[in-house]
Design a protein around this motif. Structure first.
Motif, PDB file in Angstrom:
ATOM      1  N   THR A  33      47.075  53.073 -45.066  1.00 48.23           N
ATOM      2  CA  THR A  33      47.831  54.306 -44.841  1.00 48.23           C
ATOM      3  C   THR A  33      47.659  55.377 -45.909  1.00 48.23           C
ATOM      4  N   GLU A  34      47.115  55.020 -47.072  1.00 44.92           N
ATOM      5  CA  GLU A  34      46.986  55.976 -48.170  1.00 44.92           C
ATOM      6  C   GLU A  34      45.569  55.960 -48.718  1.00 44.92           C
ATOM      7  N   HIS A  35      45.200  57.043 -49.389  1.00 45.39           N
ATOM      8  CA  HIS A  35      43.886  57.113 -50.028  1.00 45.39           C
ATOM      9  C   HIS A  35      44.010  56.686 -51.489  1.00 45.39           C
ATOM     10  N   PHE A  36      43.113  55.794 -51.910  1.00 46.56           N
ATOM     11  CA  PHE A  36      43.029  55.397 -53.314  1.00 46.56           C
ATOM     12  C   PHE A  36      41.584  55.518 -53.760  1.00 46.56           C
ATOM     13  N   ASP A  37      41.393  56.024 -54.970  1.00 48.45           N
ATOM     14  CA  ASP A  37      40.050  56.145 -55.535  1.00 48.45           C
ATOM     15  C   ASP A  37      39.593  54.834 -56.160  1.00 48.45           C
ATOM     16  N   LEU A  38      40.569  54.040 -56.639  1.00 52.49           N
ATOM     17  CA  LEU A  38      40.249  52.789 -57.330  1.00 52.49           C
ATOM     18  C   LEU A  38      41.256  51.713 -56.972  1.00 52.49           C
ATOM     19  N   LEU A  39      40.751  50.528 -56.694  1.00 52.59           N
ATOM     20  CA  LEU A  39      41.581  49.327 -56.590  1.00 52.59           C
ATOM     21  C   LEU A  39      41.379  48.572 -57.891  1.00 52.59           C
ATOM     22  N   LEU A  40      42.436  48.416 -58.659  1.00 55.58           N
ATOM     23  CA  LEU A  40      42.416  47.648 -59.904  1.00 55.58           C
ATOM     24  C   LEU A  40      43.223  46.389 -59.643  1.00 55.58           C
ATOM     25  N   SER A  41      42.531  45.258 -59.595  1.00 53.23           N
ATOM     26  CA  SER A  41      43.197  44.035 -59.146  1.00 53.23           C
ATOM     27  C   SER A  41      42.962  42.863 -60.077  1.00 53.23           C
ATOM     28  N   ASP A  42      44.037  42.131 -60.328  1.00 51.98           N
ATOM     29  CA  ASP A  42      43.897  40.819 -60.953  1.00 51.98           C
ATOM     30  C   ASP A  42      43.138  39.963 -59.948  1.00 51.98           C
ATOM     31  N   ASP A  92      43.805  36.294 -53.166  1.00 49.57           N
ATOM     32  CA  ASP A  92      43.248  36.595 -54.485  1.00 49.57           C
ATOM     33  C   ASP A  92      42.583  37.971 -54.492  1.00 49.57           C
ATOM     34  N   GLY A  93      42.267  38.436 -55.675  1.00 52.70           N
ATOM     35  CA  GLY A  93      41.706  39.767 -55.831  1.00 52.70           C
ATOM     36  C   GLY A  93      40.350  39.949 -55.175  1.00 52.70           C
ATOM     37  N   ILE A  94      39.562  38.879 -55.112  1.00 50.64           N
ATOM     38  CA  ILE A  94      38.243  38.969 -54.487  1.00 50.64           C
ATOM     39  C   ILE A  94      38.380  39.212 -52.994  1.00 50.64           C
ATOM     40  N   GLU A  95      39.264  38.453 -52.350  1.00 55.67           N
ATOM     41  CA  GLU A  95      39.494  38.672 -50.923  1.00 55.67           C
ATOM     42  C   GLU A  95      40.061  40.073 -50.687  1.00 55.67           C
ATOM     43  N   THR A 100      36.612  53.432 -51.761  1.00 49.30           N
ATOM     44  CA  THR A 100      37.450  53.018 -52.882  1.00 49.30           C
ATOM     45  C   THR A 100      36.657  52.105 -53.811  1.00 49.30           C
ATOM     46  N   LYS A 101      36.608  52.475 -55.077  1.00 44.34           N
ATOM     47  CA  LYS A 101      35.916  51.654 -56.072  1.00 44.34           C
ATOM     48  C   LYS A 101      36.827  50.491 -56.459  1.00 44.34           C
ATOM     49  N   VAL A 102      36.222  49.427 -57.025  1.00 42.94           N
ATOM     50  CA  VAL A 102      36.984  48.228 -57.364  1.00 42.94           C
ATOM     51  C   VAL A 102      36.716  47.826 -58.808  1.00 42.94           C
ATOM     52  N   LYS A 150      32.590  34.119 -60.593  1.00 44.27           N
ATOM     53  CA  LYS A 150      32.759  34.154 -59.137  1.00 44.27           C
ATOM     54  C   LYS A 150      32.865  35.601 -58.650  1.00 44.27           C
ATOM     55  N   ALA A 151      33.609  36.413 -59.382  1.00 41.04           N
ATOM     56  CA  ALA A 151      33.779  37.817 -58.997  1.00 41.04           C
ATOM     57  C   ALA A 151      32.441  38.550 -59.034  1.00 41.04           C
ATOM     58  N   ASN A 152      31.637  38.271 -60.035  1.00 39.92           N
ATOM     59  CA  ASN A 152      30.338  38.936 -60.137  1.00 39.92           C
ATOM     60  C   ASN A 152      29.428  38.548 -58.976  1.00 39.92           C
ATOM     61  N   ARG A 153      29.542  37.332 -58.502  1.00 41.35           N
ATOM     62  CA  ARG A 153      28.732  36.874 -57.364  1.00 41.35           C
ATOM     63  C   ARG A 153      29.234  37.443 -56.047  1.00 41.35           C
ATOM     64  N   GLU A 154      30.543  37.447 -55.851  1.00 38.23           N
ATOM     65  CA  GLU A 154      31.110  37.793 -54.549  1.00 38.23           C
ATOM     66  C   GLU A 154      31.441  39.274 -54.391  1.00 38.23           C
ATOM     67  N   ALA A 155      31.531  40.004 -55.476  1.00 38.22           N
ATOM     68  CA  ALA A 155      31.807  41.446 -55.418  1.00 38.22           C
ATOM     69  C   ALA A 155      30.951  42.140 -56.477  1.00 38.22           C
ATOM     70  N   PRO A 156      29.629  42.150 -56.268  1.00 41.30           N
ATOM     71  CA  PRO A 156      28.731  42.620 -57.326  1.00 41.30           C
ATOM     72  C   PRO A 156      28.871  44.090 -57.696  1.00 41.30           C
ATOM     73  N   GLN A 157      29.489  44.906 -56.859  1.00 46.86           N
ATOM     74  CA  GLN A 157      29.674  46.319 -57.178  1.00 46.86           C
ATOM     75  C   GLN A 157      30.896  46.556 -58.061  1.00 46.86           C
ATOM     76  N   ALA A 158      31.680  45.515 -58.304  1.00 44.19           N
ATOM     77  CA  ALA A 158      32.931  45.670 -59.039  1.00 44.19           C
ATOM     78  C   ALA A 158      32.730  45.425 -60.526  1.00 44.19           C
ATOM     79  N   LYS A 159      33.451  46.168 -61.327  1.00 43.11           N
ATOM     80  CA  LYS A 159      33.511  45.957 -62.764  1.00 43.11           C
ATOM     81  C   LYS A 159      34.555  44.878 -63.024  1.00 43.11           C
TER      82      LYS A 159
END
Length: 124
Positions: free
Chosen positions: A43-52, A59-62, A74-76, A88-97
């Motif tokens: 429902t809203e626009h976000f430029d960044l998702l910052l997630s544990d 979890d944050g990866i899902e 939206t960047k992650v 695991k995060a680097n493997r499953e969400a390679p575009q995320a910092k």
């Protein structure tokens, strides 16, 4: 103004991070779990998702994978205190910092600024 959706299950950390980002000039909406973040992404626009990464229910990866479907622009960025989870995060969400805990608030703000190409103006 850049809008950040912060998903962090630990209340003290969530408050601490939200305050630091708001002080740096970002608009922050915070939730305590991924399942609470999903309706906001619809429902809203976000430029960044910052997630544990490690959170109850979802979890944050899902959450990041669902975010990519709902709001591909939206960047992650992930935050975590677990080295194995970082891999695991680097493997499953390679575009995320991935920012590993512990980190200084200045480091968080600098990473967000790098994502959006902003010059540092915050004094934390």
């Amino acid at each position: 103004m850049i809008r950040i959706l912060l998903a962090e299950d630990e209340e003290a950390m969530r408050t601490y991070l939200a305050r630091a980002l708001q002080n740096a000039g970002y608009d922050v909406v915070s939730v305590d779990r991924g399942t609470d973040a999903l309706p906001l992404l619809h429902t809203e626009h976000f430029d960044l998702l910052l997630s544990d990464i490690v959170m109850p229910e979802m979890d944050g990866i899902e959450l990041a994978q669902r975010c990519a479907e709902i709001s591909p622009a939206t960047k992650v960025m992930f935050i975590t205190g677990f080295a194995a989870v970082t891999l695991k995060a680097n493997r499953e969400a390679p575009q995320a910092k991935v920012l590993s805990k512990p980190f200084h608030l200045r480091d968080l703000v600098l990473e967000v600024e790098r994502i959006f190409g902003n010059a540092s103006q915050a004094l934390i």
